[in-house]
Design an enzyme around this catalytic site. Structure first.
Site, PDB file in Angstrom:
ATOM      1  N   ARG A  47      -5.614  -4.735 -67.882  1.00 21.15           N
ATOM      2  CA  ARG A  47      -4.848  -3.481 -67.982  1.00 21.15           C
ATOM      3  C   ARG A  47      -5.191  -2.734 -69.276  1.00 21.15           C
ATOM      4  O   ARG A  47      -5.215  -1.515 -69.310  1.00 21.15           O
ATOM      5  CB  ARG A  47      -3.336  -3.767 -67.890  1.00 21.15           C
ATOM      6  CG  ARG A  47      -2.455  -2.556 -68.152  1.00 21.15           C
ATOM      7  CD  ARG A  47      -1.046  -2.677 -67.551  1.00 21.15           C
ATOM      8  NE  ARG A  47      -0.399  -3.925 -67.858  1.00 21.15           N
ATOM      9  CZ  ARG A  47       0.150  -4.249 -69.044  1.00 21.15           C
ATOM     10  NH1 ARG A  47       0.113  -3.385 -70.037  1.00 21.15           N
ATOM     11  NH2 ARG A  47       0.728  -5.409 -69.224  1.00 21.15           N
ATOM     12  N   TYR A  99      -0.547  23.347 -58.974  1.00 21.61           N
ATOM     13  CA  TYR A  99      -0.674  22.334 -57.927  1.00 21.61           C
ATOM     14  C   TYR A  99       0.715  21.750 -57.610  1.00 21.61           C
ATOM     15  O   TYR A  99       1.509  21.479 -58.512  1.00 21.61           O
ATOM     16  CB  TYR A  99      -1.634  21.240 -58.420  1.00 21.61           C
ATOM     17  CG  TYR A  99      -1.790  20.103 -57.457  1.00 21.61           C
ATOM     18  CD1 TYR A  99      -2.537  20.252 -56.301  1.00 21.61           C
ATOM     19  CD2 TYR A  99      -1.167  18.892 -57.688  1.00 21.61           C
ATOM     20  CE1 TYR A  99      -2.672  19.210 -55.396  1.00 21.61           C
ATOM     21  CE2 TYR A  99      -1.300  17.838 -56.786  1.00 21.61           C
ATOM     22  CZ  TYR A  99      -2.052  18.017 -55.645  1.00 21.61           C
ATOM     23  OH  TYR A  99      -2.176  16.980 -54.757  1.00 21.61           O
ATOM     24  N   ASP A 171      -6.311  21.884 -66.188  1.00 24.98           N
ATOM     25  CA  ASP A 171      -6.671  21.135 -64.981  1.00 24.98           C
ATOM     26  C   ASP A 171      -7.975  21.734 -64.477  1.00 24.98           C
ATOM     27  O   ASP A 171      -8.013  22.850 -63.975  1.00 24.98           O
ATOM     28  CB  ASP A 171      -5.544  21.258 -63.937  1.00 24.98           C
ATOM     29  CG  ASP A 171      -5.843  20.458 -62.661  1.00 24.98           C
ATOM     30  OD1 ASP A 171      -7.026  20.184 -62.384  1.00 24.98           O
ATOM     31  OD2 ASP A 171      -4.878  20.133 -61.930  1.00 24.98           O
ATOM     32  N   LYS A 196     -11.246  14.394 -56.063  1.00 26.18           N
ATOM     33  CA  LYS A 196     -11.897  15.544 -55.428  1.00 26.18           C
ATOM     34  C   LYS A 196     -13.407  15.510 -55.705  1.00 26.18           C
ATOM     35  O   LYS A 196     -14.057  14.584 -55.296  1.00 26.18           O
ATOM     36  CB  LYS A 196     -11.223  16.826 -55.911  1.00 26.18           C
ATOM     37  CG  LYS A 196      -9.675  16.759 -55.916  1.00 26.18           C
ATOM     38  CD  LYS A 196      -9.078  16.650 -54.522  1.00 26.18           C
ATOM     39  CE  LYS A 196      -7.597  16.265 -54.517  1.00 26.18           C
ATOM     40  NZ  LYS A 196      -6.709  17.086 -55.332  1.00 26.18           N
TER      41      LYS A 196
HETATM   42  C1  LIG Z   1      -5.450  16.939 -55.937  1.00 24.96           C
HETATM   43  C2  LIG Z   1      -5.101  17.662 -57.170  1.00 24.96           C
HETATM   44  C3  LIG Z   1      -4.270  17.095 -58.145  1.00 24.96           C
HETATM   45  C4  LIG Z   1      -3.618  15.733 -57.957  1.00 24.96           C
HETATM   46  O1  LIG Z   1      -4.549  14.706 -57.957  1.00 24.96           O
HETATM   47  P1  LIG Z   1      -4.380  13.321 -57.162  1.00 24.96           P
HETATM   48  O2  LIG Z   1      -5.710  12.674 -57.395  1.00 24.96           O
HETATM   49  O3  LIG Z   1      -4.091  13.628 -55.740  1.00 24.96           O
HETATM   50  O4  LIG Z   1      -3.260  12.575 -57.798  1.00 24.96           O
HETATM   51  C5  LIG Z   1      -4.025  17.813 -59.293  1.00 24.96           C
HETATM   52  N1  LIG Z   1      -4.551  19.034 -59.490  1.00 24.96           N
HETATM   53  C6  LIG Z   1      -5.338  19.626 -58.581  1.00 24.96           C
HETATM   54  C7  LIG Z   1      -5.886  20.980 -58.850  1.00 24.96           C
HETATM   55  C8  LIG Z   1      -5.641  18.963 -57.399  1.00 24.96           C
HETATM   56  O5  LIG Z   1      -6.416  19.552 -56.474  1.00 24.96           O
END
Ligand SMILES: *Cc1c(COP(=O)(O)O)cnc(C)c1O
Length: 375
Positions: A47, A99, A171, A196
């Site tokens: 961890r 988001y 982000d 993604k």
């Molecule tokens: C999918 C997404 C998230 C969240 O991420 P997870 O991997 O699903 O926890 C946050 N910000 C954006 C812009 C996203 O597309």
């Protein structure tokens, strides 16, 4: 020797030294052995740190040109760790169209810990300035935003933050580090849903935080280690493998997106198109339009018929995979909004968001064309 990101995602200075394999071995172990009782360099417990996460985190830092990278077990846990660098009583300025998961996190959990939030349209910089209170600690940005790809001026927000002694968190999921580098534009923390484009194969759930500042580093690392939200060993290994092809996937997917933009622009059945690749502000802070494009079919009553005719795109949620993914925000990602809120944001029945994959663009265009022609 200074080498480029493409090369650095592939070469490995431990290859041929610590291991004689093409790939870093998977160290699927929860405990590690130290050479002596006082050896503090070596890994000890999974961890806290382990070889596969360490290797991946080096790659994540390299991608965003940051000093420190952290791999989390989801984009959401990465975002939580970044926001929780703030303390009780602090106020954070968020984008109005953030988001959905980030909205839930701030509204439900972080609120209980006395963090407060204002959600404003950050495309107008004055809105951000006007939202600053004496408790404001951070500005959180998402650009381009989802699903209508609105662009926020990162440099401008960083400037406002600088004048007011605030940190800026970005982000960067939609653009990837290959398309946009917020740290180079002066931001303090970059977060990603690595689920993604970074993962790119619609298999691994993962997140990343990249930053330079030592104090922020300590705070994010504590969150990861103490809360146990670091990315699991096998997923670290897999994500590291997927990053080897990030550059080539990103090249193909962004080229395809340009072609799709031209196709949508020329098709009479398509109304509004949302694509930052023609926006001078976006292009002043990113290298191209990215790989997400939204569009509205003119006959909004035909949304179901349209998707029924498609053969190639996956009709689902999420984005960033090698396969094109078509999502329908009104009935999926934005279902929690009221109908009025959706209308205000342009999220109507005819709006689709396409995350463009790496299929042959001619095939994608032919498939979407036949579906549009038939409705
Ligand atoms: C999918 C997404 C998230 C969240 O991420 P997870 O991997 O699903 O926890 C946050 N910000 C954006 C812009 C996203 O597309």
């Amino acid at each position: 020797m200074d080498t480029s990101i493409e090369t650095d995602m592939i070469i490995d200075n431990k290859r041929g030294r610590e291991y004689d394999t093409a790939n870093q071995p998977l160290y699927y172990s929860t405990a590690f052995i130290r050479k002596s009782l006082d050896d503090e360099e070596a890994h000890l417990y999974v961890r806290n740190s382990n070889p596969n996460r360490e290797k991946l985190e080096e790659k994540l830092a390299r991608l965003e040109n940051g000093n420190h990278g952290f791999a989390f077990n989801s984009g959401m846990s990465a975002i939580a760790a970044a926001l929780m660098t703030c303390s009780p009583g602090d106020h954070i300025i968020m984008p109005a169209d953030m988001y959905g998961g980030t909205y839930e996190l701030s509204k439900t959990i972080l609120k209980r810990y006395q963090l407060s939030f204002s959600a404003v349209d950050q495309t107008v910089a004055d809105n951000v300035t006007n939202a600053i209170t004496e408790n404001t600690k951070a500005i959180y940005i998402e650009t381009p935003s989802n699903p209508t790809l609105k662009v926020t001026d990162i440099r401008k927000i960083v400037e406002i933050a600088g004048k007011n002694n605030l940190i800026t968190i970005v982000d960067n999921t939609f653009m990837t580090p290959l398309g946009q580098n917020p740290l180079s534009l002066g931001a303090d923390i970059v977060v990603h849903s690595a689920t993604k484009f970074l993962g790119g194969h619609s298999d691994v759930l993962a997140g990343a935080v990249i930053l330079n500042d030592e104090n922020l580093k300590t705070s994010v690392q504590e969150m990861q280690v103490v809360m146990g939200t670091g990315l699991g060993t096998y997923d670290c290994w897999t994500l590291g493998q997927h990053l080897k092809t990030l550059a080539i996937r990103w090249k193909q997917t962004t080229e395809n997106t340009e072609k799709l933009y031209q196709f949508f622009d020329s098709h009479e059945g398509v109304g509004d198109i949302y694509y930052p690749g023609r926006d001078p502000l976006h292009l002043s802070q990113a290298s191209h339009g990215g790989a997400v494009i939204s569009f509205r079919i003119k006959d909004e009553s035909k949304a179901q018929e349209f998707v029924d005719k498609l053969n190639i795109p996956l009709v689902s949620v999420s984005l960033g995979g090698v396969e094109s993914i078509l999502s329908h925000p009104r009935t999926s990602s934005h279902l929690a909004l009221t109908e009025d809120e959706r209308q205000d944001r342009g999220i109507t029945q005819g709006l689709f968001r396409l995350s463009v994959g790496i299929e042959k663009s001619d095939d994608l265009i032919a498939d979407i064309r036949q579906a549009l022609d038939s409705i």
